[in-house]
Design a protein around this motif. Sequence first.
Motif: not given
Length: 194
Positions: A113-122, A137-141, A189-194
């Motif tokens: 549901f999310c990766s089409p816009c957010h990307g596989i790694n957020g 925006p990137s989840y981590s940066k 939350h996992h993607l926020q740490t990448l």
Amino acid sequence: MLAMNKIKVLGTTAFVIAASIIITSCKDKRSTGWEYAPNMYEHTAYEYDQPNNNFKDGKTAQVPPAGTIPVGFKRFDYPNTKDGYELAGTEVKNPLPLTSTNLEDGKKLFTTFCSPCHGINGQGDGLVVQHGYPPPPSYSKGQSSRGGAMKDLTDGKIYHTITYGVNAMGSYASQVAPEERWKIVMYVHHLQTL
């Protein structure tokens, strides 16, 4: 002569019986020909858009009574406003335990549901973005359009955003069940740490 007439009558009777058996056997094999409760299978059904005198307003399609909640529905009592978003961010916590199964389910749901816009790694580089759509925006940066860093988003803020959408992102409430949203929150939350 009398015996000949008897044979003709018996022959005609046998022919009539055989013919009636053959003719009646062509009908519905399941039917006994008896109707015990015809209203059970020949009822008057109303289409949703037809008038219906059984209700005061004359409509077949009725609105549920005020205050009713569909079976299995989970209420989310935070409005689709900035204040509702901020309040959800401080009050709402993920009710699901952080397990490898829930995290893996969250990854699958995020990928779908999310990766089409957010990307596989957020990182905001999904396939839709590669085709010219504005990147999230990137989840981590990245920085949230509502203020603050994306890596600091809380359970409630992420859940609120999935439920109502924000900016170009529409609501996913109709596609993703509440429990599935919580699993996606875990994975975000996992993607926020990448």
